[in-house]
Scaffold this active site. Structure first.
Site, PDB file in Angstrom:
ATOM      1  N   ARG A  94       0.828  -1.207   0.000  1.00 42.59           N
ATOM      2  CA  ARG A  94       0.000   0.000   0.000  1.00 42.59           C
ATOM      3  C   ARG A  94       0.868   1.265   0.000  1.00 42.59           C
ATOM      4  O   ARG A  94       0.561   2.244  -0.680  1.00 42.59           O
ATOM      5  CB  ARG A  94      -0.933  -0.013   1.209  1.00 42.59           C
ATOM      6  CG  ARG A  94      -1.946   1.107   1.229  1.00 42.59           C
ATOM      7  CD  ARG A  94      -2.828   1.003   2.455  1.00 42.59           C
ATOM      8  NE  ARG A  94      -3.657  -0.187   2.398  1.00 42.59           N
ATOM      9  CZ  ARG A  94      -4.884  -0.236   1.882  1.00 42.59           C
ATOM     10  NH1 ARG A  94      -5.414   0.859   1.357  1.00 42.59           N
ATOM     11  NH2 ARG A  94      -5.585  -1.347   1.869  1.00 42.59           N
ATOM     12  N   TYR A 140       0.050 -13.304  -0.135  1.00 44.90           N
ATOM     13  CA  TYR A 140       0.730 -13.179  -1.431  1.00 44.90           C
ATOM     14  C   TYR A 140       2.031 -12.407  -1.228  1.00 44.90           C
ATOM     15  O   TYR A 140       2.172 -11.643  -0.260  1.00 44.90           O
ATOM     16  CB  TYR A 140      -0.166 -12.497  -2.473  1.00 44.90           C
ATOM     17  CG  TYR A 140      -0.864 -11.244  -2.018  1.00 44.90           C
ATOM     18  CD1 TYR A 140      -0.217 -10.004  -2.030  1.00 44.90           C
ATOM     19  CD2 TYR A 140      -2.184 -11.283  -1.574  1.00 44.90           C
ATOM     20  CE1 TYR A 140      -0.862  -8.857  -1.628  1.00 44.90           C
ATOM     21  CE2 TYR A 140      -2.842 -10.138  -1.149  1.00 44.90           C
ATOM     22  CZ  TYR A 140      -2.177  -8.928  -1.178  1.00 44.90           C
ATOM     23  OH  TYR A 140      -2.822  -7.792  -0.768  1.00 44.90           O
TER      24      TYR A 140
END
Length: 397
Positions: A106, A210
């Site tokens: 992010r 992930y």
């Protein structure tokens, strides 16, 4: 150009705010972003930019920066949490390959957007925490934590879950605790970690993982159903052992990951209604909201950031076409609210599907395995309305 020279103030330097700021500045607006933190940064960990979000970044001229900051995801794998067996693999490379499916931190997406906003001429003012928003006058009126007052002509709220502007437009509505909590953490990734999003499903809980940053770290988000309330937000640190105990029945792959967790963060998952009012025209000004300020969503469809990007594009296009008018704000909400409500509802449904108990669990897993053999593209095609939608290609407003 209706926005040429228009002075616009945006609250919040997150995904929605920075994407909107760049979009507006590219259209000639003079944009100022007010951010409460002392630096532009983003807490959290990984996120997925799906083709519908990637289309917006590409249209904003940030496609190369997205590619450089992310990994291209190859697949989504649904696995039985107890033994790790594969239930369903959805091959992403075969669907929408031009836009791609991106895995990135992010903070890296925020860096891409912040650089893009500044390059377009956006002014970012830090340490500008807004305490109150008053819409009773001719213009919107802001009061910051430092006591400063501002009355911008056009004010746009991209200030997230606890948006002051959403509250001023819609009143305060108490969110509903879903009786689910989520942990997040980052661990070192194993060598040659494949760029695949894995969903490990168990009874009353699931875990998504992930790799990020070229496969050097692994992102983990783990969700558990419980009755104990936990604060909404990402700033509550928890004991890693609590996370390990919650998933002690899972297979060795998941347990091995969690054994490496040194710092974990916990937050409660709450459902918020989609805002009833997304904008308002005042006698001498106008206001609007987007992103989580308009439609917070649960993290079970990887669409929070992607919806924010879509909102930013539509709002900028609408304001350019119609100006900050009642017609423009109505068109913006009409274009976005039904789609966002559908996405929020779909995310709610995914949470239930991941947490099934016996015997529904076994029946559902068997159905997924058999269905993938008969029609392997069907599971992804089911969400083609979501991932295959390119808001930048939609005509008009």
């Amino acid at each position: 150009m209706r926005l040429n020279g228009a002075e616009i103030t945006v609250l919040g330097a997150g995904v929605a705010g920075l994407a909107l700021a760049r979009a507006l500045a590219l259209k000639g607006a003079a944009v100022t972003v007010l951010e409460q933190a002392e630096a532009i940064r983003e807490v959290g960990a990984g996120l997925q930019i799906t083709p519908n979000g990637a289309a917006v970044l590409k249209a904003l001229g940030l496609g190369p920066a997205l590619e450089a900051a992310s990994m291209r995801s190859r697949a989504v794998e649904l696995r039985d949490g107890l033994d790790g067996d594969l239930v369903l693999r959805m091959d992403l490379a075969r669907l929408r390959p031009a836009m791609g499916w991106h895995l990135l931190h992010r903070a890296d997406l925020i860096e891409v957007l912040a650089a893009g906003a500044r390059a377009a001429g956006v002014q970012v003012r830090l340490l500008q925490k807004v305490e109150t928003v008053d819409l009773s006058g001719a213009r919107p009126r802001l009061v910051t934590a430092q006591g400063a007052e501002m009355s911008p002509t056009l004010l746009i709220g991209a200030d997230g879950l606890h948006s002051k502007l959403r509250g001023a437009l819609n009143g305060m509505v108490a969110p509903f605790f879903t009786r689910q909590v989520a942990w997040r953490c980052l661990i070192p990734a194993e060598p040659d970690a494949a760029p695949v999003a894995e969903v490990h499903m168990g009874v009353g809980r699931h875990l998504v993982s992930y790799p990020l940053r070229g496969g050097t770290i692994r992102n983990i988000v783990a969700v558990e159903e419980r009755n104990r309330w936990v604060e909404e937000g990402w700033n509550t640190q928890d004991d890693p052992m609590s996370l390990r105990l919650a998933f002690e029945s899972f297979g060795p792959r998941v347990r091995g990951w969690l054994d490496q967790a040194a710092e974990v963060w916990l937050w409660g998952l709450f459902r918020h209604p989609v805002a009833q009012h997304w904008g308002r025209v005042l006698p001498e000004g106008a206001v609007a909201i987007l992103g989580d300020a308009a439609h917070p969503t649960l993290p079970f469809l990887a669409q929070g950031a992607n919806m924010a990007l879509e909102d930013a594009w539509v709002l900028a296009e609408t304001l350019e076409a119609l100006g900050p008018t009642a017609e423009a704000l109505a068109a913006y909400q009409a274009a976005r609210a039904p789609r966002c409500a559908r996405i929020v509802a779909a995310a709610n449904g995914n949470a239930r599907a991941y947490h099934l108990g016996s015997p529904l669990r076994e029946v559902a897993h068997l159905g997924l395995r058999l269905g993938s053999k008969i029609a392997p593209a069907a599971p992804l095609k089911r969400f083609d309305w979501l991932h295959g939608f390119d808001v930048t290609a939609q005509p008009g407003v």
